[in-house]
Design a protein around this motif. Structure first.
Motif, mmCIF file in Angstrom:
data_model
loop_
_atom_site.group_PDB
_atom_site.id
_atom_site.type_symbol
_atom_site.label_atom_id
_atom_site.label_comp_id
_atom_site.label_asym_id
_atom_site.label_seq_id
_atom_site.Cartn_x
_atom_site.Cartn_y
_atom_site.Cartn_z
ATOM 1 N N ILE A 93 -24.958 5.324 4.153
ATOM 2 C CA ILE A 93 -25.688 6.596 4.090
ATOM 3 C C ILE A 93 -24.693 7.748 4.207
ATOM 4 O O ILE A 93 -23.817 7.758 5.072
ATOM 5 N N ASP A 94 -24.819 8.705 3.300
ATOM 6 C CA ASP A 94 -23.920 9.868 3.244
ATOM 7 C C ASP A 94 -22.461 9.461 3.056
ATOM 8 O O ASP A 94 -21.535 10.118 3.558
ATOM 9 N N PHE A 95 -22.276 8.368 2.348
ATOM 10 C CA PHE A 95 -20.915 7.923 2.048
ATOM 11 C C PHE A 95 -20.474 8.498 0.696
ATOM 12 O O PHE A 95 -21.279 8.587 -0.227
ATOM 13 N N PRO A 96 -19.196 8.890 0.555
ATOM 14 C CA PRO A 96 -18.119 8.869 1.551
ATOM 15 C C PRO A 96 -18.115 10.136 2.399
ATOM 16 O O PRO A 96 -18.645 11.167 1.987
ATOM 17 N N PRO A 97 -17.508 10.081 3.575
ATOM 18 C CA PRO A 97 -17.412 11.289 4.395
ATOM 19 C C PRO A 97 -16.491 12.308 3.728
ATOM 20 O O PRO A 97 -15.618 11.946 2.936
ATOM 21 N N ASN A 98 -16.688 13.566 4.039
ATOM 22 C CA ASN A 98 -15.936 14.638 3.377
ATOM 23 C C ASN A 98 -14.423 14.489 3.493
ATOM 24 O O ASN A 98 -13.688 14.745 2.539
ATOM 25 N N HIS A 99 -13.960 14.067 4.659
ATOM 26 C CA HIS A 99 -12.509 14.022 4.863
ATOM 27 C C HIS A 99 -11.836 12.907 4.084
ATOM 28 O O HIS A 99 -10.622 12.910 3.898
ATOM 29 N N ALA A 100 -12.641 11.930 3.595
ATOM 30 C CA ALA A 100 -12.050 10.783 2.909
ATOM 31 C C ALA A 100 -12.335 10.747 1.410
ATOM 32 O O ALA A 100 -11.561 10.164 0.652
ATOM 33 N N GLY A 101 -13.445 11.363 1.000
ATOM 34 C CA GLY A 101 -13.886 11.240 -0.383
ATOM 35 C C GLY A 101 -12.831 11.560 -1.419
ATOM 36 O O GLY A 101 -12.668 10.843 -2.420
ATOM 37 N N LYS A 102 -12.075 12.614 -1.207
ATOM 38 C CA LYS A 102 -11.100 13.048 -2.214
ATOM 39 C C LYS A 102 -9.916 12.092 -2.354
ATOM 40 O O LYS A 102 -9.158 12.161 -3.325
ATOM 41 N N PHE A 103 -9.751 11.176 -1.389
ATOM 42 C CA PHE A 103 -8.626 10.247 -1.443
ATOM 43 C C PHE A 103 -8.991 8.901 -2.076
ATOM 44 O O PHE A 103 -8.114 8.062 -2.272
ATOM 45 N N LEU A 104 -10.272 8.692 -2.371
ATOM 46 C CA LEU A 104 -10.716 7.384 -2.840
ATOM 47 C C LEU A 104 -10.746 7.308 -4.358
ATOM 48 O O LEU A 104 -11.127 8.265 -5.028
ATOM 49 N N ARG A 105 -10.370 6.145 -4.868
ATOM 50 C CA ARG A 105 -10.551 5.893 -6.298
ATOM 51 C C ARG A 105 -11.979 5.397 -6.525
ATOM 52 O O ARG A 105 -12.585 4.780 -5.646
ATOM 53 N N GLU A 106 -12.511 5.657 -7.690
ATOM 54 C CA GLU A 106 -13.892 5.243 -7.967
ATOM 55 C C GLU A 106 -14.058 3.749 -7.773
ATOM 56 O O GLU A 106 -15.071 3.285 -7.234
ATOM 57 N N LYS A 107 -13.062 2.996 -8.182
ATOM 58 C CA LYS A 107 -13.108 1.549 -7.986
ATOM 59 C C LYS A 107 -11.670 1.031 -7.973
ATOM 60 O O LYS A 107 -10.920 1.260 -8.906
ATOM 61 N N ARG A 108 -11.306 0.372 -6.897
ATOM 62 C CA ARG A 108 -9.961 -0.202 -6.766
ATOM 63 C C ARG A 108 -10.126 -1.591 -6.186
ATOM 64 O O ARG A 108 -10.070 -1.806 -4.984
ATOM 65 N N ILE A 109 -10.400 -2.550 -7.062
ATOM 66 C CA ILE A 109 -10.697 -3.909 -6.618
ATOM 67 C C ILE A 109 -9.491 -4.804 -6.889
ATOM 68 O O ILE A 109 -9.005 -4.872 -8.014
ATOM 69 N N LYS A 110 -9.019 -5.442 -5.847
ATOM 70 C CA LYS A 110 -7.880 -6.337 -5.972
ATOM 71 C C LYS A 110 -8.030 -7.471 -4.977
ATOM 72 O O LYS A 110 -8.402 -7.262 -3.819
ATOM 73 N N GLY A 111 -7.741 -8.678 -5.440
ATOM 74 C CA GLY A 111 -7.781 -9.825 -4.550
ATOM 75 C C GLY A 111 -6.922 -10.944 -5.100
ATOM 76 O O GLY A 111 -6.254 -10.789 -6.124
ATOM 77 N N TRP A 112 -6.934 -12.078 -4.413
ATOM 78 C CA TRP A 112 -6.161 -13.236 -4.822
ATOM 79 C C TRP A 112 -7.078 -14.455 -4.801
ATOM 80 O O TRP A 112 -7.649 -14.797 -3.769
ATOM 81 N N GLY A 113 -7.236 -15.106 -5.941
ATOM 82 C CA GLY A 113 -8.132 -16.255 -6.010
ATOM 83 C C GLY A 113 -9.586 -15.887 -5.813
ATOM 84 O O GLY A 113 -10.401 -16.711 -5.404
ATOM 85 N N SER A 114 -9.923 -14.633 -6.118
ATOM 86 C CA SER A 114 -11.259 -14.113 -5.802
ATOM 87 C C SER A 114 -12.327 -14.506 -6.805
ATOM 88 O O SER A 114 -13.516 -14.278 -6.565
ATOM 89 N N ASN A 115 -11.924 -15.068 -7.931
ATOM 90 C CA ASN A 115 -12.896 -15.462 -8.955
ATOM 91 C C ASN A 115 -12.838 -16.962 -9.256
ATOM 92 O O ASN A 115 -13.249 -17.396 -10.325
ATOM 93 N N GLY A 116 -12.313 -17.719 -8.293
ATOM 94 C CA GLY A 116 -12.189 -19.157 -8.505
ATOM 95 C C GLY A 116 -13.524 -19.845 -8.695
ATOM 96 O O GLY A 116 -14.568 -19.357 -8.245
ATOM 97 N N ALA A 117 -13.481 -20.993 -9.347
ATOM 98 C CA ALA A 117 -14.704 -21.753 -9.637
ATOM 99 C C ALA A 117 -15.423 -22.190 -8.361
ATOM 100 O O ALA A 117 -16.635 -22.422 -8.372
ATOM 101 N N VAL A 118 -14.691 -22.269 -7.239
ATOM 102 C CA VAL A 118 -15.289 -22.740 -5.989
ATOM 103 C C VAL A 118 -16.483 -21.879 -5.567
ATOM 104 O O VAL A 118 -17.467 -22.393 -5.022
ATOM 105 N N PHE A 119 -16.426 -20.578 -5.834
ATOM 106 C CA PHE A 119 -17.522 -19.694 -5.429
ATOM 107 C C PHE A 119 -18.814 -20.055 -6.162
ATOM 108 O O PHE A 119 -19.883 -20.179 -5.551
ATOM 109 N N ASP A 120 -18.719 -20.207 -7.468
ATOM 110 C CA ASP A 120 -19.891 -20.562 -8.266
ATOM 111 C C ASP A 120 -20.407 -21.946 -7.875
ATOM 112 O O ASP A 120 -21.619 -22.155 -7.707
ATOM 113 N N ASN A 121 -19.476 -22.888 -7.707
ATOM 114 C CA ASN A 121 -19.866 -24.255 -7.360
ATOM 115 C C ASN A 121 -20.633 -24.303 -6.040
ATOM 116 O O ASN A 121 -21.676 -24.969 -5.935
#
Length: 300
Positions: A93-121
């Protein structure tokens, strides 16, 4: 002048002989020896410290003794976490806060092994109502699991992400676009921004604490999961601690799984912790790519 000769008694004269000297020396030595033995004897009979005993390896000293609370129904878990951590108000609710909003990218998704078949299985097989992820970083695997649950029609599934959202010392050398404001790395806010941008604010909740304290509190609050993913610290001690805490919030017959089973650390890191836990609890480790899986875990 008449010379006066004082004659010593025979016993005194004997004491001045070499034989008497040797006898006195031997008696002195014997007296000292038996005196020392007498002084030591009590300590030999009643030692000040108990004798050393063989003990098991240090693994047995890791005991999680927190008492888990009465189990919360799956449909109340989201409300329970929001009430306990966020004072009854969703953090989105009311995210992002004013002091942080200008520093955030719209989407910055990064991981390792995050789309492996194990999740679906696993999600197809378990059909979890509650998933707990230990170690989330920027939310790549959590968002992937949310996509899978939506695709499979599991609209009520909740995903709790336990992470202190501090990264690790030096991680910004690789992620310079994750802002630092007055010493506060905005990793939690970027994680939340990724969740909001992906449309899963109603499915994914952060639990922004260390894995140890976060899992301990979920246990105390009676939060149980059908599926628990462990992907936080990758050294033996961290993985061992996370596994032993995570199993306490797993529903009977639930599935425990995690990443980094096969790494350059070989059997000194995650794999050692997983194998040891499985051996102690008579479980079989299955692998799915770089992920390990422990099925139908029911450990007291």
């Amino acid at each position: 002048m008449k010379e006066y000769h004082h004659r010593l008694p025979h016993n005194i004269q004997f004491l001045k002989t070499r034989t008497a000297y040797v006898i006195i020396l031997l008696l002195t030595y014997a007296f000292g020896y038996f005196s020392a033995y007498h002084y030591r004897a009590p300590s030999q009979q009643t030692p000040l410290t108990p004798p050393l005993r063989a003990v098991k390896c240090a693994i047995d000293s890791f005991r999680v003794t927190t008492r888990c609370g009465d189990v919360v129904p799956a449909e109340l878990i989201r409300k329970t976490v929001i009430d306990r951590i966020f004072n009854g108000t969703s953090p989105y609710i009311d995210f992002p806060p004013n002091h942080a909003g200008k520093f955030l990218r719209e989407k910055r998704i990064k991981g390792w092994g995050s789309n492996g078949a194990v999740f679906d299985n696993l999600i197809r097989r378990v059909k979890p109502k509650t998933i707990v992820e230990i170690g989330s970083f920027l939310g790549a695997s959590a968002i992937h699991m949310a996509n899978l649950t939506r695709r499979l029609g599991l609209t009520e599934t909740q995903i709790l992400c336990v992470d202190d959202f501090r990264g690790w010392p030096g991680f910004r050398d690789r992620f310079k676009d994750v802002a630092l404001v007055n010493g506060d790395v905005l990793l939690l806010y970027q994680f939340m921004q990724n969740v909001v941008s992906s449309g899963f604010a109603g499915t994914i909740l952060p639990v922004p604490f260390s894995t140890g304290s976060g899992l301990e509190k979920l246990c105390e609050w009676g939060v149980k999961a059908d599926l628990v993913e462990i992907d936080a610290g990758h050294d033996f001690n961290s993985a061992w601690a996370d596994i032993n805490r995570a199993v306490r919030i797993l529903r009977p017959g639930g599935v425990l799984f995690g990443h980094d089973y096969f790494t350059a650390a070989d059997n000194r890191g995650v794999r050692r912790a997983v194998n040891l836990f499985a051996e102690i609890n008579r479980l079989k480790v299955k692998t799915d790519g770089q992920h390990w899986v422990l099925d139908s875990v029911n450990v007291n």
